[in-house]
Design an enzyme around this catalytic site. Structure first.
Site, short mmCIF file in Angstrom:
data_model
loop_
_atom_site.label_atom_id
_atom_site.label_comp_id
_atom_site.label_asym_id
_atom_site.label_seq_id
_atom_site.Cartn_x
_atom_site.Cartn_y
_atom_site.Cartn_z
N GLY A 198 0.72 -1.32 -0.05
CA GLY A 198 -0.07 0.01 0.08
C GLY A 198 0.73 1.29 0.03
CG ASN A 254 -3.80 -11.35 -1.69
OD1 ASN A 254 -3.75 -10.76 -2.95
ND2 ASN A 254 -2.35 -11.42 -1.09
N GLY A 290 4.49 -7.07 -6.01
CA GLY A 290 5.23 -7.23 -4.67
C GLY A 290 6.10 -5.75 -4.42
CE LYS A 349 -1.70 -11.31 -6.83
NZ LYS A 349 -1.65 -11.81 -5.64
CG ASN A 394 -1.02 -15.52 -5.71
OD1 ASN A 394 -0.90 -14.60 -6.53
ND2 ASN A 394 -0.80 -14.85 -4.42
CD GLU A 453 3.78 -16.15 -6.55
OE1 GLU A 453 3.68 -16.32 -5.71
OE2 GLU A 453 3.24 -15.08 -7.13
#
Length: 291
Positions: free
Chosen positions: A12, A86, A114, A164, A168, A171
Protein backbone atom coordinates in the site's frame (compact mmCIF):
# COMPACT_ATOMS: atom_id res chain seq x y z
CA UNK A 1 -8.48 12.31 -9.27
CA UNK A 2 -8.64 11.89 -5.50
CA UNK A 3 -8.24 8.50 -3.84
CA UNK A 4 -8.53 7.33 -0.27
CA UNK A 5 -6.14 4.46 0.45
CA UNK A 6 -6.54 2.28 3.54
CA UNK A 7 -3.49 0.22 4.47
CA UNK A 8 0.03 1.57 3.87
CA UNK A 9 2.19 -1.51 4.37
CA UNK A 10 4.79 -2.87 1.94
CA UNK A 11 2.31 -2.84 -0.96
CA UNK A 12 0.00 0.00 0.00
CA UNK A 13 2.76 2.46 0.82
CA UNK A 14 4.46 1.96 -2.53
CA UNK A 15 1.14 2.11 -4.36
CA UNK A 16 0.42 5.48 -2.74
CA UNK A 17 3.75 6.79 -4.02
CA UNK A 18 3.26 5.46 -7.57
CA UNK A 19 -0.24 6.97 -7.83
CA UNK A 20 1.07 10.30 -6.56
CA UNK A 21 3.86 10.25 -9.14
CA UNK A 22 1.15 10.01 -11.80
CA UNK A 23 -0.28 13.31 -10.57
CA UNK A 24 -3.23 12.11 -8.49
CA UNK A 25 -4.07 13.02 -4.90
CA UNK A 26 -3.89 10.13 -2.43
CA UNK A 27 -5.00 10.43 1.18
CA UNK A 28 -3.75 7.43 3.13
CA UNK A 29 -4.89 5.91 6.40
CA UNK A 30 -3.03 3.26 8.38
CA UNK A 31 -3.12 2.14 11.98
CA UNK A 32 0.54 3.15 12.13
CA UNK A 33 0.38 6.95 12.63
CA UNK A 34 3.96 7.37 11.37
CA UNK A 35 2.92 6.57 7.78
CA UNK A 36 -0.68 7.84 7.79
CA UNK A 37 -1.93 11.09 6.27
CA UNK A 38 -5.06 10.98 8.42
CA UNK A 39 -5.77 9.14 11.63
CA UNK A 40 -9.19 7.56 11.19
CA UNK A 41 -11.42 6.25 8.43
CA UNK A 42 -13.87 9.05 9.19
CA UNK A 43 -11.17 11.66 8.71
CA UNK A 44 -10.19 9.99 5.44
CA UNK A 45 -13.77 9.99 4.11
CA UNK A 46 -14.32 13.59 5.24
CA UNK A 47 -11.15 14.65 3.39
CA UNK A 48 -12.40 13.39 0.02
CA UNK A 49 -14.78 15.17 -2.31
CA UNK A 50 -17.69 13.13 -3.62
CA UNK A 51 -18.16 10.88 -5.40
CA UNK A 52 -15.41 9.20 -3.40
CA UNK A 53 -13.22 6.22 -4.28
CA UNK A 54 -11.65 4.36 -1.33
CA UNK A 55 -9.13 1.60 -2.01
CA UNK A 56 -8.66 -0.98 0.75
CA UNK A 57 -5.26 -2.73 1.09
CA UNK A 58 -5.51 -4.66 4.35
CA UNK A 59 -5.20 -8.39 5.15
CA UNK A 60 -7.97 -10.64 3.86
CA UNK A 61 -10.68 -11.86 6.18
CA UNK A 62 -11.64 -10.09 9.40
CA UNK A 63 -9.53 -6.98 8.77
CA UNK A 64 -11.07 -6.40 5.34
CA UNK A 65 -14.58 -7.15 6.59
CA UNK A 66 -14.36 -4.69 9.50
CA UNK A 67 -12.93 -1.99 7.23
CA UNK A 68 -15.70 -2.41 4.66
CA UNK A 69 -18.32 -2.49 7.43
CA UNK A 70 -17.07 0.85 8.76
CA UNK A 71 -16.85 2.40 5.28
CA UNK A 72 -20.42 1.31 4.59
CA UNK A 73 -21.53 3.59 7.43
CA UNK A 74 -19.32 6.52 6.38
CA UNK A 75 -19.66 6.64 2.59
CA UNK A 76 -22.56 7.94 0.50
CA UNK A 77 -24.54 6.59 -2.46
CA UNK A 78 -22.42 6.87 -5.60
CA UNK A 79 -19.13 6.30 -3.77
CA UNK A 80 -16.99 3.24 -4.59
CA UNK A 81 -14.95 0.82 -2.52
CA UNK A 82 -12.08 -1.08 -4.16
CA UNK A 83 -10.72 -4.15 -2.37
CA UNK A 84 -7.14 -4.55 -3.59
CA UNK A 85 -6.06 -7.07 -0.95
CA UNK A 86 -5.94 -10.82 -1.31
CA UNK A 87 -9.58 -11.46 -0.41
CA UNK A 88 -11.36 -14.62 -1.46
CA UNK A 89 -13.65 -14.06 -4.45
CA UNK A 90 -16.68 -15.32 -2.52
CA UNK A 91 -16.17 -12.50 -0.02
CA UNK A 92 -16.27 -10.02 -2.92
CA UNK A 93 -19.75 -11.14 -3.86
CA UNK A 94 -20.88 -10.66 -0.26
CA UNK A 95 -19.29 -7.22 0.00
CA UNK A 96 -20.84 -6.06 -3.28
CA UNK A 97 -24.30 -6.95 -1.98
CA UNK A 98 -23.73 -5.31 1.43
CA UNK A 99 -22.46 -2.07 -0.10
CA UNK A 100 -24.97 -2.14 -2.96
CA UNK A 101 -27.87 -1.96 -0.48
CA UNK A 102 -26.52 1.46 0.49
CA UNK A 103 -25.93 2.55 -3.11
CA UNK A 104 -22.15 2.18 -2.82
CA UNK A 105 -20.28 0.55 -5.70
CA UNK A 106 -17.73 -2.22 -5.27
CA UNK A 107 -14.74 -3.33 -7.35
CA UNK A 108 -12.38 -6.18 -6.50
CA UNK A 109 -8.80 -5.96 -7.74
CA UNK A 110 -6.09 -8.58 -7.62
CA UNK A 111 -2.69 -6.87 -7.43
CA UNK A 112 0.64 -8.47 -8.29
CA UNK A 113 4.04 -6.83 -8.23
CA UNK A 114 5.32 -7.12 -4.68
CA UNK A 115 8.03 -4.78 -3.47
CA UNK A 116 9.11 -4.13 -7.09
CA UNK A 117 5.79 -2.59 -8.11
CA UNK A 118 6.71 0.99 -7.27
CA UNK A 119 9.22 1.15 -10.12
CA UNK A 120 7.97 -1.61 -12.44
CA UNK A 121 4.21 -1.15 -12.03
CA UNK A 122 1.61 -3.59 -10.76
CA UNK A 123 -0.24 -6.24 -12.72
CA UNK A 124 -3.95 -5.63 -12.08
CA UNK A 125 -6.95 -7.93 -12.47
CA UNK A 126 -10.24 -6.24 -11.59
CA UNK A 127 -13.85 -7.28 -11.47
CA UNK A 128 -17.11 -5.35 -11.30
CA UNK A 129 -19.58 -3.30 -13.30
CA UNK A 130 -18.13 -1.30 -16.20
CA UNK A 131 -19.58 1.92 -14.75
CA UNK A 132 -17.68 1.45 -11.48
CA UNK A 133 -14.51 0.35 -13.26
CA UNK A 134 -14.55 3.54 -15.32
CA UNK A 135 -14.54 5.69 -12.17
CA UNK A 136 -11.41 3.95 -10.90
CA UNK A 137 -9.66 3.70 -14.29
CA UNK A 138 -7.25 6.63 -13.74
CA UNK A 139 -5.85 4.82 -10.69
CA UNK A 140 -5.57 1.54 -12.59
CA UNK A 141 -3.70 3.39 -15.35
CA UNK A 142 -1.33 4.93 -12.80
CA UNK A 143 -0.54 1.61 -11.13
CA UNK A 144 -0.16 -0.67 -14.17
CA UNK A 145 3.18 -1.21 -15.94
CA UNK A 146 3.98 0.88 -19.00
CA UNK A 147 2.81 -0.54 -22.30
CA UNK A 148 -0.27 -2.33 -23.55
CA UNK A 149 -0.40 -5.14 -21.01
CA UNK A 150 -0.51 -5.61 -17.27
CA UNK A 151 -4.15 -4.75 -16.52
CA UNK A 152 -7.45 -6.44 -17.33
CA UNK A 153 -11.15 -6.06 -16.56
CA UNK A 154 -11.50 -9.78 -15.83
CA UNK A 155 -15.28 -9.90 -15.51
CA UNK A 156 -17.99 -9.61 -12.88
CA UNK A 157 -17.45 -8.92 -9.16
CA UNK A 158 -15.09 -11.56 -7.83
CA UNK A 159 -13.36 -12.14 -11.17
CA UNK A 160 -10.37 -10.00 -10.21
CA UNK A 161 -9.56 -11.90 -7.04
CA UNK A 162 -10.35 -15.25 -8.66
CA UNK A 163 -7.86 -14.45 -11.44
CA UNK A 164 -5.23 -13.37 -8.91
CA UNK A 165 -5.84 -16.57 -6.93
CA UNK A 166 -5.14 -18.68 -10.02
CA UNK A 167 -2.08 -16.51 -10.75
CA UNK A 168 -0.76 -17.31 -7.29
CA UNK A 169 -1.50 -21.00 -7.72
CA UNK A 170 0.60 -20.99 -10.91
CA UNK A 171 3.29 -19.09 -9.00
CA UNK A 172 3.35 -21.86 -6.37
CA UNK A 173 3.98 -24.51 -9.03
CA UNK A 174 6.65 -22.51 -10.88
CA UNK A 175 8.59 -21.81 -7.69
CA UNK A 176 8.33 -25.46 -6.71
CA UNK A 177 9.81 -26.56 -10.04
CA UNK A 178 12.79 -24.20 -9.68
CA UNK A 179 13.26 -25.35 -6.09
CA UNK A 180 13.23 -29.04 -6.98
CA UNK A 181 15.70 -28.51 -9.82
CA UNK A 182 17.97 -26.49 -7.55
CA UNK A 183 17.99 -29.20 -4.86
CA UNK A 184 18.83 -31.93 -7.39
CA UNK A 185 21.70 -29.86 -8.84
CA UNK A 186 23.04 -29.22 -5.33
CA UNK A 187 22.85 -32.92 -4.51
CA UNK A 188 25.07 -34.38 -7.25
CA UNK A 189 28.87 -34.25 -7.13
CA UNK A 190 29.32 -33.63 -10.85
CA UNK A 191 27.78 -30.12 -10.83
CA UNK A 192 30.23 -27.83 -9.08
CA UNK A 193 28.61 -24.40 -9.55
CA UNK A 194 24.85 -24.55 -9.25
CA UNK A 195 24.45 -20.78 -9.01
CA UNK A 196 26.13 -20.26 -12.38
CA UNK A 197 23.99 -23.00 -13.93
CA UNK A 198 20.92 -21.06 -12.83
CA UNK A 199 22.47 -17.85 -14.15
CA UNK A 200 23.17 -19.48 -17.52
CA UNK A 201 19.45 -20.20 -17.89
CA UNK A 202 18.57 -16.48 -17.79
CA UNK A 203 19.19 -16.04 -21.52
CA UNK A 204 18.03 -18.17 -24.42
CA UNK A 205 16.25 -20.93 -22.51
CA UNK A 206 12.55 -21.75 -22.44
CA UNK A 207 12.49 -21.58 -18.62
CA UNK A 208 13.84 -18.03 -18.32
CA UNK A 209 11.54 -15.81 -16.24
CA UNK A 210 11.49 -13.09 -13.62
CA UNK A 211 11.27 -15.79 -10.96
CA UNK A 212 14.49 -17.31 -12.33
CA UNK A 213 16.13 -13.87 -12.15
CA UNK A 214 15.03 -13.59 -8.53
CA UNK A 215 16.39 -17.05 -7.78
CA UNK A 216 19.79 -15.93 -9.08
CA UNK A 217 19.53 -12.79 -6.92
CA UNK A 218 18.87 -14.97 -3.89
CA UNK A 219 21.83 -17.24 -4.70
CA UNK A 220 24.06 -14.20 -5.14
CA UNK A 221 23.11 -13.17 -1.61
CA UNK A 222 23.58 -16.66 -0.13
CA UNK A 223 25.07 -19.16 -2.62
CA UNK A 224 23.83 -22.34 -0.94
CA UNK A 225 20.98 -20.73 1.04
CA UNK A 226 22.72 -21.84 4.21
CA UNK A 227 21.32 -18.90 6.16
CA UNK A 228 17.70 -19.94 5.63
CA UNK A 229 15.51 -22.48 7.33
CA UNK A 230 13.62 -24.78 4.95
CA UNK A 231 10.19 -23.43 5.86
CA UNK A 232 7.74 -21.65 3.56
CA UNK A 233 4.37 -20.23 4.58
CA UNK A 234 1.34 -20.26 2.27
CA UNK A 235 -0.77 -17.14 1.88
CA UNK A 236 -4.06 -19.03 1.59
CA UNK A 237 -4.57 -18.47 -2.11
CA UNK A 238 -2.95 -21.78 -3.01
CA UNK A 239 -5.48 -23.55 -0.81
CA UNK A 240 -8.35 -21.60 -2.37
CA UNK A 241 -7.10 -22.50 -5.86
CA UNK A 242 -7.10 -26.20 -5.03
CA UNK A 243 -10.54 -25.94 -3.40
CA UNK A 244 -11.91 -24.16 -6.49
CA UNK A 245 -10.43 -26.89 -8.67
CA UNK A 246 -12.22 -29.53 -6.61
CA UNK A 247 -15.50 -27.58 -6.81
CA UNK A 248 -15.20 -27.35 -10.61
CA UNK A 249 -13.69 -30.82 -11.22
CA UNK A 250 -10.56 -29.32 -12.81
CA UNK A 251 -7.35 -31.37 -12.30
CA UNK A 252 -4.48 -29.29 -10.87
CA UNK A 253 -1.81 -31.86 -10.02
CA UNK A 254 1.21 -29.52 -10.18
CA UNK A 255 -0.36 -26.69 -8.15
CA UNK A 256 -1.79 -29.13 -5.61
CA UNK A 257 1.58 -30.86 -5.19
CA UNK A 258 3.34 -27.53 -4.68
CA UNK A 259 0.89 -26.60 -1.93
CA UNK A 260 1.41 -29.94 -0.20
CA UNK A 261 5.18 -29.45 -0.46
CA UNK A 262 4.83 -26.29 1.62
CA UNK A 263 2.93 -28.25 4.22
CA UNK A 264 5.79 -30.76 4.24
CA UNK A 265 8.25 -27.94 4.92
CA UNK A 266 6.72 -27.49 8.35
CA UNK A 267 7.70 -31.01 9.33
CA UNK A 268 11.37 -31.08 8.28
CA UNK A 269 14.08 -28.63 7.27
CA UNK A 270 13.45 -28.85 3.51
CA UNK A 271 16.20 -27.70 1.09
CA UNK A 272 13.54 -26.98 -1.55
CA UNK A 273 11.73 -24.69 0.85
CA UNK A 274 14.87 -22.62 1.33
CA UNK A 275 14.56 -21.66 -2.34
CA UNK A 276 10.81 -21.05 -2.03
CA UNK A 277 11.39 -18.85 1.03
CA UNK A 278 14.19 -16.97 -0.77
CA UNK A 279 12.00 -16.33 -3.84
CA UNK A 280 9.06 -15.11 -1.74
CA UNK A 281 11.40 -12.71 0.04
CA UNK A 282 12.86 -11.49 -3.26
CA UNK A 283 9.62 -10.63 -5.05
CA UNK A 284 7.32 -9.78 -2.17
CA UNK A 285 9.48 -8.93 0.81
CA UNK A 286 7.86 -11.81 2.68
CA UNK A 287 9.51 -12.72 5.96
CA UNK A 288 11.99 -15.58 6.07
CA UNK A 289 13.00 -17.72 9.00
CA UNK A 290 16.74 -17.84 9.69
CA UNK A 291 18.53 -20.72 11.32
Amino acid sequence: MELGLVGLGKMGGNMRERIRRAGHTVIGYDRNPDVADVHSLKELVDSLKGPRVVWVMVPAGAATQSTIDELAELLSPGDIVVDGGNSRWTDDEKHAVELGIKGIGFVDCGVSGGVWGLENGYALMYGGDAENIAKVQPVFDALKPEGDFGAVHAGKVGAGHFSKMVHNGIEYAMMQAYAEGWELLEKVDSVTDVREVFRSWQEGTVIRSWLLDLAVNALDDDEHLDKLKGFAQDSGEGRWTVEAAIDNAVPLPAITASLFARFASRQDDSPQMKMIAALRNQFGGHAVESK
